[in-house]
Design an enzyme around this catalytic site. Structure first.
Site, mmCIF file in Angstrom:
data_model
loop_
_atom_site.group_PDB
_atom_site.id
_atom_site.type_symbol
_atom_site.label_atom_id
_atom_site.label_comp_id
_atom_site.label_asym_id
_atom_site.label_seq_id
_atom_site.Cartn_x
_atom_site.Cartn_y
_atom_site.Cartn_z
ATOM 1 N N ASP A 11 0.861 -1.184 0.000
ATOM 2 C CA ASP A 11 0.000 0.000 0.000
ATOM 3 C C ASP A 11 0.898 1.234 0.000
ATOM 4 O OD1 ASP A 11 -1.715 2.118 0.510
ATOM 5 O OD2 ASP A 11 -2.845 1.089 2.079
ATOM 6 N N HIS A 12 0.889 1.970 -1.125
ATOM 7 C CA HIS A 12 1.808 3.099 -1.266
ATOM 8 C C HIS A 12 1.486 4.238 -0.302
ATOM 9 C CE1 HIS A 12 5.042 5.145 -3.093
ATOM 10 N NE2 HIS A 12 4.894 4.702 -4.329
ATOM 11 N N ARG A 13 0.282 4.247 0.270
ATOM 12 C CA ARG A 13 -0.041 5.268 1.263
ATOM 13 C C ARG A 13 0.713 5.040 2.561
ATOM 14 N NH1 ARG A 13 -6.395 4.262 1.435
ATOM 15 N NH2 ARG A 13 -5.475 2.207 1.808
#
Length: 436
Positions: free
Chosen positions: A408-410
């Site tokens: 998850d790039h967040r």
């Protein structure tokens, strides 16, 4: 006055359930902790306990009723001195109602909105407060704030005795918190799920087919994976891992553990490697929480287990502190109970990281979908003999396993994800280090 027993939320994702079986009948006297019914949730069949004492005055929902919404009355409990005559006649709650037709729509719109089912109160931080209907009513009469009361009932539920012994305090309005809590559900309901049913049925009208109804688990899997792919910005990191040292070490350990009846699998080593890696790269041991991130201290690792009609992801808590044999025993127990649909909600909720291993099915490599709110999931393929270039530059043969880390790039940026995957690789290629 009579107390309504409401359809409980027995799992975090449950919005409706099936009342599989009543364990009491009208006229039975029950006490707090007595079993009332068996309820099929989106994940399992669970027993529902009474939180107050009284007499079952009326059963409102029959056995086998599907699609009963959470917080809908399913029975009525009478106190001392009350009789069934005190119960106002009302039809049993419908599991679902058909949408009005185009001709009926104006009339339906003009009719006053029906009162919603009583919502569970919420604390100031938006967390749901579990309290019996009788406890909520007494609290309202005494001006008590349920958020300030510690429950003594099952799973911390607030019961009659808790509010009777509490001192009066100003009540806190829960409407904003309740609205916030319901927002994710509303968002999930509004998600596009593909072509409408009627459209698909028309496409295959001239073909033979069998229509398969969706059970609670399949609906939940579809909803959560749709949410995951639509809302989580996935990216993928891939590595090959040489397993020869691990396989040799595993063989040695299994010979020594044979007398104890313990047999370690490669998956046990993968769980331990991931748990240790989350400690070695603590910034990656995190989950997405809407408007913030939560960085966890322990390594709580979830493992996907295929079951009939769907899957579970039981969580091995504090996996970094447990031995390989302890992890192996716990994983076998969780997997067995998952397949029997006997897991309690707290056993498959939480974790920051997940593992999905399809290598045992001969899959070389694949990309797994992140299970929100996890920050990452490791997809594990099969180990196979492959030609590799050794450290001395010579061509040799090694057992190689392909893995893909979905991130998850967040929560985790590219470099941090690469650092986490490197730690996993190092642990698996140098397995003795995991025991140090």
């Amino acid at each position: 006055m009579p107390t309504e027993i409401l359809m409980p939320a027995l799992s975090p994702t449950m919005e409706e359930g099936t009342l599989a079986k009543w364990l009491v009948k009208e006229g039975d006297t029950v006490s707090s902790g007595d079993l009332l019914a068996e309820i099929e949730t989106d994940k399992a069949t669970m027993e529902f306990e009474a939180v107050d004492e009284g007499v079952v005055g009326k059963i409102l929902v029959a056995e086998g009723t599907e699609g009963v919404k959470v917080n809908v009355p399913i029975a009525v409990l009478l106190e001392d001195g009350e009789s069934a005559d005190d119960i106002s006649a009302s039809p049993a709650p419908a599991a679902s109602a058909p949408a009005p037709t185009a001709e009926e729509a104006p009339t339906a719109a003009a009719a006053p909105a029906a009162a919603p089912a009583p919502a569970a109160p919420a604390a100031a931080d938006g967390a749901r407060i579990f309290a019996s209907p009788l406890a909520r009513r007494i609290a309202a009469d005494k001006g008590l704030d349920l958020a300030q009361i510690k429950g003594s009932g099952p799973h911390g539920r607030i019961v009659k005795a808790d509010v009777e012994s509490a001192e009066a305090a100003p009540a806190v309005a829960a409407a904003p918190a309740a609205a916030t809590a319901s927002a994710p559900a509303a968002t999930a309901a509004a998600m596009p799920t593909g072509p409408a049913t009627e459209t698909v049925l028309k496409m295959y009208a001239d073909r033979d087919y069998e229509e398969v109804a969706l059970d609670g688990m399949r609906k939940t899997v579809a909803s959560r994976l749709t949410e995951a792919k639509q809302t989580i910005p996935h990216f993928y990191l891939r590595r090959d891992i040489k397993l020869d040292a691990l396989l040799k070490f595993r063989s040695q350990l299994n010979k020594q553990l044979e007398a104890r009846g313990v047999k370690l699998s490669v998956n046990d080593f993968i769980i331990k490697a991931c748990a240790n890696a989350l400690q070695q790269v603590p910034a990656a041991n995190a989950v997405w929480a809407g408007d913030r991130m939560l960085k966890l201290t322990p390594s709580d690792v979830a493992v996907a287990v295929a079951v009939e009609g769907g899957l579970f992801t039981p969580v091995l808590k504090d996996a970094d502190t447990k031995s390989l044999s302890a992890l192996s025993t716990e994983m076998k127990d969780l997997a067995t109970r998952a397949r029997d649909k006997k897991l309690a909600p707290h056993e498959y909720v939480g974790g920051t990281f997940a593992i999905s291993n399809l290598g045992m099915f001969g899959i070389d490599n694949f990309d797994a979908v992140i299970n929100p709110p996890h920050g990452a999931i490791l997809a594990v393929g099969a180990g196979a003999k492959k030609p590799v270039v050794g450290d001395d530059g010579e061509l040799t043969v090694a057992t190689v396993m392909s893995v893909t880390l979905s991130v998850d790039h967040r929560v985790i940026d590219g470099a941090l994800g690469a650092e986490l995957l490197q730690a996993i690789v190092d642990n698996l290629e140098n397995p003795m280090v995991m025991l140090a």
